[in-house]
Design a protein around this motif. Structure first.
Motif, PDB file in Angstrom:
ATOM      1  N   TRP A 169       1.556  -6.868  -1.254  1.00 20.77           N
ATOM      2  CA  TRP A 169       0.659  -7.539  -0.319  1.00 20.77           C
ATOM      3  C   TRP A 169      -0.213  -6.513   0.403  1.00 20.77           C
ATOM      4  N   PHE A 170       0.282  -5.299   0.501  1.00 21.52           N
ATOM      5  CA  PHE A 170      -0.312  -4.312   1.399  1.00 21.52           C
ATOM      6  C   PHE A 170      -0.959  -3.130   0.676  1.00 21.52           C
ATOM      7  N   TRP A 171      -0.145  -2.382  -0.069  1.00 27.53           N
ATOM      8  CA  TRP A 171      -0.648  -1.088  -0.510  1.00 27.53           C
ATOM      9  C   TRP A 171      -1.825  -1.158  -1.487  1.00 27.53           C
ATOM     10  N   PRO A 172      -1.899  -2.119  -2.435  1.00 28.47           N
ATOM     11  CA  PRO A 172      -3.057  -2.092  -3.339  1.00 28.47           C
ATOM     12  C   PRO A 172      -4.385  -2.231  -2.613  1.00 28.47           C
ATOM     13  N   TYR A 173      -4.428  -3.063  -1.574  1.00 25.21           N
ATOM     14  CA  TYR A 173      -5.685  -3.258  -0.848  1.00 25.21           C
ATOM     15  C   TYR A 173      -6.067  -2.008  -0.062  1.00 25.21           C
ATOM     16  N   ALA A 174      -5.078  -1.406   0.603  1.00 32.32           N
ATOM     17  CA  ALA A 174      -5.359  -0.198   1.381  1.00 32.32           C
ATOM     18  C   ALA A 174      -5.811   0.942   0.482  1.00 32.32           C
ATOM     19  N   VAL A 175      -5.135   1.107  -0.644  1.00 29.82           N
ATOM     20  CA  VAL A 175      -5.451   2.220  -1.548  1.00 29.82           C
ATOM     21  C   VAL A 175      -6.768   1.969  -2.281  1.00 29.82           C
ATOM     22  N   ALA A 176      -6.992   0.735  -2.718  1.00 34.47           N
ATOM     23  CA  ALA A 176      -8.269   0.433  -3.370  1.00 34.47           C
ATOM     24  C   ALA A 176      -9.437   0.690  -2.428  1.00 34.47           C
ATOM     25  N   ALA A 177      -9.214   0.473  -1.132  1.00 37.75           N
ATOM     26  CA  ALA A 177     -10.269   0.668  -0.140  1.00 37.75           C
ATOM     27  C   ALA A 177     -10.470   2.136   0.228  1.00 37.75           C
ATOM     28  N   GLY A 178      -9.651   3.033  -0.335  1.00 43.55           N
ATOM     29  CA  GLY A 178      -9.859   4.463  -0.103  1.00 43.55           C
ATOM     30  C   GLY A 178      -8.862   5.125   0.804  1.00 43.55           C
TER      31      GLY A 178
END
Length: 269
Positions: A169-178
């Motif tokens: 729920w969390f890490w893919p969005y944060a990491v994709a965003a840089g």
């Protein structure tokens, strides 16, 4: 599909994944991971030390600027690769989840699909990172611009009930965003994230961009106190959610703290 031989009876002592390397914890505190349906010990998970957690934060911080400057479309391509890998290993992820968490195979397969769906959305990060402009937005002749920018290192403290999905729920969005990331899996169910992280590694994320640190509340407290961690995400009980929200906010961090969820359990022969 990956061979089901990857689903083991004993996974041994789990390691942390920091700066692109699998590292043994030096902690003398180790917890047994049990298969709830048999009572058998299927792994041992270390309670990592504050210094080991700090080392993970430093690695994530060092990796951040180069990852921040990687174009969003390039970051998204790595997530397409990760989605493909989880699809290939779909049944392994589900069966490992059943082993350590005790849910039914159908529930585990559904959770694995939800995990993949989060990766799919993160792969489209260029469209999610659009800012905006507003002509005369502040006053006549003064326009406004909003740019969405990555901030640095983030972390997640994860529960036992959804070993695969909730970290995703969390890490893919944060990491994709840089941003860069540290996940602390629940010490009750760390094997699923351990397995998924091998797929993260294979997908080709640069060292330090994604990390896992196994452990207890000491890991969580260190993440919440560290000045280089910009935010914390949590799912779990209400008392712990309140504690994490308060402690993280006191240290100037952004916080997502979801508390109060309930999971009914039916014990059968």
């Amino acid at each position: 599909m990956a061979l089901l031989s990857e689903v083991k009876k004993d996974y041994g002592k789990l390691k942390n994944y920091v700066n692109g390397e699998w590292i043994d914890s030096n902690s003398d505190r180790v917890i047994d991971v049990e298969n709830p349906s048999t009572g058998e010990i299927i792994a041992k998970v270390p309670m990592s030390t504050p210094d080991e957690t700090k080392a993970a934060v430093e690695a994530a911080h060092e990796a951040w600027w180069a990852w921040r400057e990687t174009p969003p479309i390039t970051r998204g391509r790595v997530f397409f690769k990760l989605k493909e890998l989880i699809e290939q290993h779909f049944e392994n992820v589900a069966r490992i989840m059943v082993q350590e968490q005790g849910k039914t195979i159908d529930e585990a397969r559904g959770e694995t699909r939800r995990t993949i769906e989060n990766v799919e959305v993160a792969a489209g990060i260029p469209s999610l990172m659009f800012g905006y402009t507003l002509e005369d937005g502040a006053a006549e002749g003064i326009d406004e611009d909003a740019v969405i920018s990555p901030l640095g290192v983030f972390g997640a403290v994860c529960p036992f009930n959804f070993p695969a999905m909730i970290p995703y729920w969390f890490w893919p969005y944060a990491v994709a965003a840089g941003n860069t990331y540290i996940v602390k899996p629940s010490s009750q169910v760390p094997i699923t994230q351990n397995y998924l992280t091998k797929l993260v590694e294979e997908a080709g994320f640069p060292p330090g961009v994604f990390n896992i640190v196994n452990g207890s509340h000491e890991v969580s407290d260190t993440l919440m106190e560290h000045p280089k961690v910009k935010g914390i995400s949590f799912v779990g009980s209400t008392p712990v959610a309140k504690y994490i929200y308060k402690k993280s906010a006191e240290n100037g961090k952004r916080v997502q703290a979801q508390g109060g969820a309930k999971n009914s359990l039916v014990v059968m022969p």
